[in-house]
Design a protein around this motif. Structure first.
Motif, mmCIF file in Angstrom:
data_model
loop_
_atom_site.group_PDB
_atom_site.id
_atom_site.type_symbol
_atom_site.label_atom_id
_atom_site.label_comp_id
_atom_site.label_asym_id
_atom_site.label_seq_id
_atom_site.Cartn_x
_atom_site.Cartn_y
_atom_site.Cartn_z
ATOM 1 N N GLN A 74 0.813 -1.220 0.000
ATOM 2 C CA GLN A 74 0.000 0.000 0.000
ATOM 3 C C GLN A 74 0.848 1.272 0.000
ATOM 4 O OE1 GLN A 74 -3.438 -0.357 -0.208
ATOM 5 N NE2 GLN A 74 -2.834 -2.499 -0.418
ATOM 6 N N GLY A 75 2.175 1.146 -0.099
ATOM 7 C CA GLY A 75 3.059 2.312 -0.131
ATOM 8 C C GLY A 75 3.610 2.728 1.223
ATOM 9 N N VAL A 76 3.239 2.022 2.288
ATOM 10 C CA VAL A 76 3.697 2.374 3.631
ATOM 11 C C VAL A 76 5.214 2.188 3.737
ATOM 12 C CG1 VAL A 76 3.538 1.806 6.091
ATOM 13 C CG2 VAL A 76 1.474 1.802 4.668
ATOM 14 N N GLY A 77 5.712 1.038 3.302
ATOM 15 C CA GLY A 77 7.143 0.781 3.357
ATOM 16 C C GLY A 77 7.928 1.777 2.522
ATOM 17 N N GLN A 78 7.415 2.090 1.351
ATOM 18 C CA GLN A 78 8.088 3.058 0.482
ATOM 19 C C GLN A 78 8.143 4.428 1.143
ATOM 20 O OE1 GLN A 78 9.744 2.480 -2.465
ATOM 21 N NE2 GLN A 78 10.449 4.532 -2.038
#
Length: 167
Positions: free
Chosen positions: A98-102
């Motif tokens: 969901q883009g959290v790590g990025q």
């Protein structure tokens, strides 16, 4: 990250281990992980911290903590180098992709750049292909360094990744 975040961060970290490392480390180790003990460790680390280690959290759209990252000085044995190390980055298993790590990685890179570090290094399990692809998409490359890592008596080798930072 604040002391109030430690319980949720421990849930994320333990859930991340159980999800990401299944089949890579002994299941007995994963089954023995304790959210409560991990939360206590997070609180202790924060309480005795000198500010050199940065703990970041990310929230989802509903305001729930969805991820955690931690970076600080890179050590070559007992010697601090001019580089930084990403010690950990974990995303709640329900939030992966969901883009959290990025977002966490981007913020860690930005803070390390602002602090004047020349490189950001990290260690990743050699067989963790998903994590390795994640870091490679973000400009990290394996630099040839490997080190043994043992989990419950089982060798789980790690490889080091590095990314040059703009000054």
């Amino acid at each position: 990250m604040t002391l109030a975040d430690c319980d949720r961060v421990a849930q994320i970290r333990v859930g991340g281990w159980r999800s990401a490392y299944q089949g890579l480390v002994p299941q007995s180790y994963l089954d023995g992980l304790s959210v409560e003990e991990d939360a206590e460790r997070r609180r202790a680390y924060l309480a005795r911290g000198d500010g050199s280690v940065v703990n970041l959290v990310a929230e989802d759209a509903g305001g729930e903590l969805a991820g955690w990252a931690c970076h600080g000085p890179y050590r070559e044995g007992e010697v601090l180098t001019g580089d930084a190390e990403l010690y950990a980055i974990y995303v709640h298993p329900d939030q992966v992709g969901q883009g959290v790590g990025q977002a966490l990685l981007t913020e860690s890179v930005a803070r390390c750049c602002a602090a004047g570090h020349g490189r950001l290094l990290l260690w990743v399990l050699k067989e963790n292909d998903r994590a390795r692809r994640f870091y490679e998409r973000a400009g990290f490359r394996a630099d040839g360094a490997e080190e043994p890592f043992e989990v419950d008596g089982v060798a789980v080798p790690e490889v080091r990744y590095a990314r040059t930072l703009a000054r």
